[in-house]
Design an enzyme around this catalytic site. Sequence first.
Site, PDB file in Angstrom:
ATOM      1  N   GLU A  45     -15.885  -8.773 -39.084  1.00  0.00           N
ATOM      2  CA  GLU A  45     -16.381  -9.498 -40.269  1.00  0.00           C
ATOM      3  C   GLU A  45     -17.201 -10.707 -39.824  1.00  0.00           C
ATOM      4  OE1 GLU A  45     -13.353 -10.787 -43.076  1.00  0.00           O
ATOM      5  OE2 GLU A  45     -14.693 -12.353 -43.835  1.00  0.00           O
ATOM      6  N   ARG A  49     -21.869 -17.687 -43.198  1.00  0.00           N
ATOM      7  CA  ARG A  49     -21.745 -19.143 -43.229  1.00  0.00           C
ATOM      8  C   ARG A  49     -22.713 -19.795 -42.275  1.00  0.00           C
ATOM      9  NH1 ARG A  49     -15.634 -20.657 -42.629  1.00  0.00           N
ATOM     10  NH2 ARG A  49     -15.045 -18.464 -42.544  1.00  0.00           N
ATOM     11  N   THR A  73     -17.588 -14.049 -46.672  1.00  0.00           N
ATOM     12  CA  THR A  73     -18.055 -15.192 -47.469  1.00  0.00           C
ATOM     13  C   THR A  73     -19.196 -14.798 -48.415  1.00  0.00           C
ATOM     14  OG1 THR A  73     -17.796 -16.367 -45.346  1.00  0.00           O
ATOM     15  CG2 THR A  73     -18.176 -17.711 -47.266  1.00  0.00           C
ATOM     16  N   LYS A 134      -7.905  -9.262 -50.260  1.00  0.00           N
ATOM     17  CA  LYS A 134      -7.689 -10.247 -49.208  1.00  0.00           C
ATOM     18  C   LYS A 134      -6.786 -11.328 -49.806  1.00  0.00           C
ATOM     19  CE  LYS A 134     -10.553 -13.828 -47.076  1.00  0.00           C
ATOM     20  NZ  LYS A 134     -11.822 -14.073 -46.381  1.00  0.00           N
TER      21      LYS A 134
HETATM   22  O1  ELE Z   1     -15.343 -17.237 -45.317  1.00  0.00           O
HETATM   23  C1  ELE Z   1     -14.602 -16.329 -45.626  1.00  0.00           C
HETATM   24  O2  ELE Z   1     -14.846 -15.494 -46.482  1.00  0.00           O
HETATM   25  C2  ELE Z   1     -13.359 -16.219 -44.921  1.00  0.00           C
HETATM   26  O3  ELE Z   1     -12.964 -15.110 -44.645  1.00  0.00           O
HETATM   27  C3  ELE Z   1     -12.656 -17.412 -44.514  1.00  0.00           C
HETATM   28  C4  ELE Z   1     -11.693 -16.989 -43.459  1.00  0.00           C
HETATM   29  O4  ELE Z   1     -10.616 -16.375 -44.082  1.00  0.00           O
HETATM   30  C5  ELE Z   1     -11.220 -18.082 -42.653  1.00  0.00           C
HETATM   31  O5  ELE Z   1     -12.323 -18.655 -42.040  1.00  0.00           O
HETATM   32  C6  ELE Z   1     -10.268 -17.567 -41.630  1.00  0.00           C
HETATM   33  O6  ELE Z   1     -10.330 -18.395 -40.580  1.00  0.00           O
HETATM   34  P1  ELE Z   1      -9.075 -18.896 -39.768  1.00  0.00           P
HETATM   35  O7  ELE Z   1      -8.165 -19.612 -40.674  1.00  0.00           O
HETATM   36  O8  ELE Z   1      -9.735 -19.786 -38.781  1.00  0.00           O
HETATM   37  O9  ELE Z   1      -8.479 -17.666 -39.130  1.00  0.00           O
END
Ligand code: ELE
Length: 214
Positions: A45, A49, A73, A134
């Site tokens: 994924e 961003r 995202t 999710k």
């Molecule tokens: O931007 C999105 O759609 C995401 O999926 C956000 C992610 O869930 C987090 O960035 C997971 O990141 P960690 O907490 O560092 O493992």
Amino acid sequence: MPQNIKKTEAIMTAAPVIPVLIVEDPAKAVPMAEALVRGGLPVIEITLRTERALEAIKLVADNVEGAIPGAGTVMTAAQYEKAISAGSQFIVSPGATPTLLDIADAFADVPLLPGAATASEVMYLLERGYERLKFFPAEQAGGAAYLKSLSSPLAAAKFCPTGGVSLDKAPTYLGLPNVLCVGGSWIADAKAIANEDWAGIEERARAAAALTGR
Ligand SMILES: O=C(O)C(=O)C[C@H](O)[C@H](O)COP(=O)(O)O
């Protein structure tokens, strides 16, 4: 249109972990994805961003055999279209809105994994025919204990918890009846990618690919 549950579940069960990636430099995307695939994590994924995330997705889609790239995202129709043109095989969003689900209907071949964190959000998605979700932000919203408590009343919903999940925390989630996989950035964080630590990424991918529930 209801979610294509079979197709979404195929993405979620290809490996126990979906690495969530922030790629600044597309030149690093191919060796990064190759390391993940070698380590046993084919589903990748890449979050929208960064400015050049779409280029990264395209490079992985065109060049990395065995990789299943997707876009994270994703929140708007424009992003949705661009992500799919770049070769995304799945789409992930942090939440869900009626607009987003309407856009997903127009691209029904590409599974959407929408985010939810509360019983009402899950109920809304179930109403719209979405059962593979999710759970975001997993740790911050209440963690495995919270998600477990949704499993009985909302049994049809199965999740990919993401947000604050680590190698240590993943097995507890993977042991829940309503979890199919987890997502996280720990396998290939921004620093590992910037440092071109492909061996380290492969090693963490291998450890993640071997995870089971406890
Ligand atoms: O931007 C999105 O759609 C995401 O999926 C956000 C992610 O869930 C987090 O960035 C997971 O990141 P960690 O907490 O560092 O493992």
